[in-house]
Design an enzyme around this catalytic site. Structure first.
Site, PDB file in Angstrom:
ATOM      1  N   LYS A   1      33.141  49.383 -97.119  1.00 41.52           N
ATOM      2  CA  LYS A   1      32.546  50.585 -98.013  1.00 41.52           C
ATOM      3  C   LYS A   1      32.922  50.733 -99.144  1.00 41.52           C
ATOM      4  O   LYS A   1      32.295  51.274-100.170  1.00 41.52           O
ATOM      5  CB  LYS A   1      33.557  51.832 -97.121  1.00 41.52           C
ATOM      6  CG  LYS A   1      32.775  52.117 -95.688  1.00 41.52           C
ATOM      7  CD  LYS A   1      33.496  53.335 -95.190  1.00 41.52           C
ATOM      8  CE  LYS A   1      33.065  53.449 -93.748  1.00 41.52           C
ATOM      9  NZ  LYS A   1      33.740  54.608 -92.930  1.00 41.52           N
TER      10      LYS A   1
ATOM     11  N   ALA B   1      40.134  56.459 -95.531  1.00 44.99           N
ATOM     12  CA  ALA B   1      39.764  57.189 -94.568  1.00 44.99           C
ATOM     13  C   ALA B   1      40.157  58.671 -95.272  1.00 44.99           C
ATOM     14  O   ALA B   1      39.377  59.760 -95.582  1.00 44.99           O
ATOM     15  CB  ALA B   1      40.044  57.213 -93.423  1.00 44.99           C
TER      16      ALA B   1
ATOM     17  N   THR C   1      29.888  50.207 -92.752  1.00 44.19           N
ATOM     18  CA  THR C   1      30.973  50.370 -92.116  1.00 44.19           C
ATOM     19  C   THR C   1      32.241  49.288 -92.423  1.00 44.19           C
ATOM     20  O   THR C   1      31.763  48.627 -93.392  1.00 44.19           O
ATOM     21  CB  THR C   1      30.717  50.802 -90.677  1.00 44.19           C
ATOM     22  OG1 THR C   1      31.975  51.239 -89.883  1.00 44.19           O
ATOM     23  CG2 THR C   1      30.397  49.410 -89.929  1.00 44.19           C
TER      24      THR C   1
ATOM     25  N   ASN D   1      52.379  60.225 -94.925  1.00 45.63           N
ATOM     26  CA  ASN D   1      51.997  58.698 -94.560  1.00 45.63           C
ATOM     27  C   ASN D   1      53.132  57.869 -94.381  1.00 45.63           C
ATOM     28  O   ASN D   1      54.280  58.279 -94.993  1.00 45.63           O
ATOM     29  CB  ASN D   1      51.201  58.264 -95.880  1.00 45.63           C
ATOM     30  CG  ASN D   1      50.727  56.951 -95.486  1.00 45.63           C
ATOM     31  OD1 ASN D   1      50.000  56.735 -94.458  1.00 45.63           O
ATOM     32  ND2 ASN D   1      50.748  55.927 -96.440  1.00 45.63           N
TER      33      ASN D   1
ATOM     34  N   ASN E   1      29.257  55.128 -97.663  1.00 46.36           N
ATOM     35  CA  ASN E   1      28.808  54.643 -96.115  1.00 46.36           C
ATOM     36  C   ASN E   1      27.443  54.687 -95.928  1.00 46.36           C
ATOM     37  O   ASN E   1      26.605  54.343 -95.015  1.00 46.36           O
ATOM     38  CB  ASN E   1      29.589  55.335 -95.168  1.00 46.36           C
ATOM     39  CG  ASN E   1      29.136  56.892 -94.989  1.00 46.36           C
ATOM     40  OD1 ASN E   1      28.662  57.489 -95.960  1.00 46.36           O
ATOM     41  ND2 ASN E   1      29.459  57.695 -93.859  1.00 46.36           N
TER      42      ASN E   1
ATOM     43  N   ASP F   1      30.928  60.909 -94.736  1.00 42.20           N
ATOM     44  CA  ASP F   1      32.004  61.000 -93.683  1.00 42.20           C
ATOM     45  C   ASP F   1      32.883  62.224 -93.637  1.00 42.20           C
ATOM     46  O   ASP F   1      32.963  62.953 -92.772  1.00 42.20           O
ATOM     47  CB  ASP F   1      33.262  59.968 -93.885  1.00 42.20           C
ATOM     48  CG  ASP F   1      32.782  58.581 -93.180  1.00 42.20           C
ATOM     49  OD1 ASP F   1      31.999  58.371 -92.408  1.00 42.20           O
ATOM     50  OD2 ASP F   1      33.363  57.339 -93.894  1.00 42.20           O
TER      51      ASP F   1
HETATM   52  P1  ATR Z   1      41.341  53.361 -93.563  1.00 37.85           P
HETATM   53  O1  ATR Z   1      40.009  52.837 -94.335  1.00 37.85           O
HETATM   54  O2  ATR Z   1      41.098  53.548 -92.152  1.00 37.85           O
HETATM   55  O3  ATR Z   1      41.979  54.618 -93.980  1.00 37.85           O
HETATM   56  P2  ATR Z   1      43.355  51.781 -94.958  1.00 37.85           P
HETATM   57  O4  ATR Z   1      42.892  52.085 -96.091  1.00 37.85           O
HETATM   58  O5  ATR Z   1      43.916  50.515 -94.642  1.00 37.85           O
HETATM   59  O6  ATR Z   1      42.547  51.914 -93.698  1.00 37.85           O
HETATM   60  O7  ATR Z   1      44.542  53.034 -94.590  1.00 37.85           O
HETATM   61  C1  ATR Z   1      45.290  53.080 -93.146  1.00 37.85           C
HETATM   62  C2  ATR Z   1      46.046  53.872 -93.203  1.00 37.85           C
HETATM   63  O8  ATR Z   1      46.887  54.084 -91.658  1.00 37.85           O
HETATM   64  C3  ATR Z   1      47.377  53.878 -94.102  1.00 37.85           C
HETATM   65  O9  ATR Z   1      47.659  55.376 -94.427  1.00 37.85           O
HETATM   66  C4  ATR Z   1      48.376  53.214 -93.076  1.00 37.85           C
HETATM   67  O10 ATR Z   1      49.818  53.541 -93.488  1.00 37.85           O
HETATM   68  P3  ATR Z   1      50.283  52.742 -94.801  1.00 37.85           P
HETATM   69  O11 ATR Z   1      49.893  53.309 -96.081  1.00 37.85           O
HETATM   70  O12 ATR Z   1      51.781  52.833 -94.641  1.00 37.85           O
HETATM   71  O13 ATR Z   1      49.904  51.428 -94.610  1.00 37.85           O
HETATM   72  C5  ATR Z   1      47.970  54.029 -91.801  1.00 37.85           C
HETATM   73  N1  ATR Z   1      48.610  53.117 -90.752  1.00 37.85           N
HETATM   74  C6  ATR Z   1      48.135  52.161 -90.085  1.00 37.85           C
HETATM   75  N2  ATR Z   1      48.861  51.594 -88.995  1.00 37.85           N
HETATM   76  C7  ATR Z   1      49.704  52.708 -88.724  1.00 37.85           C
HETATM   77  C8  ATR Z   1      50.735  52.825 -87.923  1.00 37.85           C
HETATM   78  N3  ATR Z   1      50.962  52.079 -86.817  1.00 37.85           N
HETATM   79  N4  ATR Z   1      51.773  54.053 -88.088  1.00 37.85           N
HETATM   80  C9  ATR Z   1      51.438  54.831 -89.083  1.00 37.85           C
HETATM   81  N5  ATR Z   1      50.516  54.933 -89.889  1.00 37.85           N
HETATM   82  C10 ATR Z   1      49.459  53.470 -89.842  1.00 37.85           C
END
Ligand code: ATR
Length: 268
Positions: free
Chosen positions: A66, A131, A62, A151, A87, A102
């Site tokens: 990953k 994710a 986790t 996004n 995972n 997942d």
């Molecule tokens: P994960 O493996 O959980 O997907 P990640 O690869 O770091 O983690 O991706 C996090 C996602 O959540 C990204 O799409 C991020 O947006 P950005 O690409 O702009 O960084 C999004 N995210 C995180 N915090 C956020 C917030 N407060 N509002 C909107 N989007 C958010």
């Protein structure tokens, strides 16, 4: 014969995986041990190597490992290859086989537990990180009408929509340009819920929309928003957690556990 499993992560204290896997083992008559292994961020490879040397049959991975697991595996399922992350790992002689359960777990939860089909639906995914990359291929295999990726950083949504267009009808829309009327399912795949926030979206959900947060453990701001806006159905990601665990269990042992029983035990 005892089967040796574990989950590697950081943090790992609150992981429900040992409880879930032990319930599966009891149901199916397998004898297993399943540990939680708190792994320092720069010690993933040495930790899992030590575990394999102790005779491990497999393990889960986790946050935040990953991608390390993806690199560590010496064989990948198609699903893991496309997700770009792993995972679940199965050890078979010299093979270290990486899988990503997942996305299939999410599909199983939506279709079996919640009872909605994805075929011909319009699905909005919020977030374009790891994710989202992990769930896109299994979602597109269900033949939805369209998958819209939105996004905070729009360029990442554009890139993912383009990369996955060979598997189905994908597009990207800026967060502030989403029109809710035509959306059947919204999946919050951002990590915003982790710190009690939600993506900054400027529309109200329609009352025939299903809202699903990949996060579990508390009512996230996204789920509260969906409730205020009278979404048709709201779910957290607990069912996905149980389903992805079941896919891992079956990958390791060949046995199919009863997930509904485990899910209802956890919801009690
Ligand atoms: P994960 O493996 O959980 O997907 P990640 O690869 O770091 O983690 O991706 C996090 C996602 O959540 C990204 O799409 C991020 O947006 P950005 O690409 O702009 O960084 C999004 N995210 C995180 N915090 C956020 C917030 N407060 N509002 C909107 N989007 C958010």
């Amino acid at each position: 014969m005892m089967h040796k499993f574990a989950v590697f992560g950081n943090p790992i204290h609150h992981s429900l995986s040992p409880d879930i896997q032990n319930q599966f083992a009891k149901q199916t008559g397998f004898e297993i041990s399943y540990d939680k292994i708190l792994t320092p961020v720069d010690e993933f490879v040495s930790s899992v190597k030590a575990f394999i040397n102790q005779g491990a049959n497999g393990f889960n991975i986790t946050v935040p490992f990953k991608l390390d697991a993806f690199k560590f595996a010496n064989e990948l399922t198609l699903n893991a290859k496309i997700a770009g992350s792993v995972n679940t790992i199965k050890i078979e002689a010299n093979k270290i086989i990486g899988e990503n359960s997942d996305g299939i777990g999410l599909i199983k939860d939506l279709t079996h537990n919640i009872g909605i089909k994805l075929k011909s639906k319009v699905i909005l995914i919020l977030g374009a990180g790891g994710a989202t990359q992990g769930i896109l291929f299994p979602i597109l295999k269900q033949n939805p009408n369209q998958v819209i990726i939105s996004n905070r950083t729009h360029s990442k949504a554009i890139r993912l929509a383009k990369n996955f267009s060979k598997f189905g009808n994908t597009c990207s829309i800026s967060l502030n340009k989403i029109k809710h009327e035509s959306i059947d399912i919204i999946i919050n795949a951002t990590s915003a819920s982790l710190d009690g926030r939600m993506p900054n979206i400027a529309f109200n959900v329609a009352n025939n929309t299903v809202c699903y947060d990949l996060m579990y453990g508390y009512q996230t701001p996204f789920m509260s928003w969906a409730k205020t806006n009278r979404a048709k159905m709201i779910s957290d990601g607990l069912g996905m957690l149980v389903e992805q665990a079941a896919i891992a269990f079956e990958f390791w042992t060949g046995a199919k556990p009863d997930t509904k029983k485990v899910l209802s035990n956890l919801r009690r």
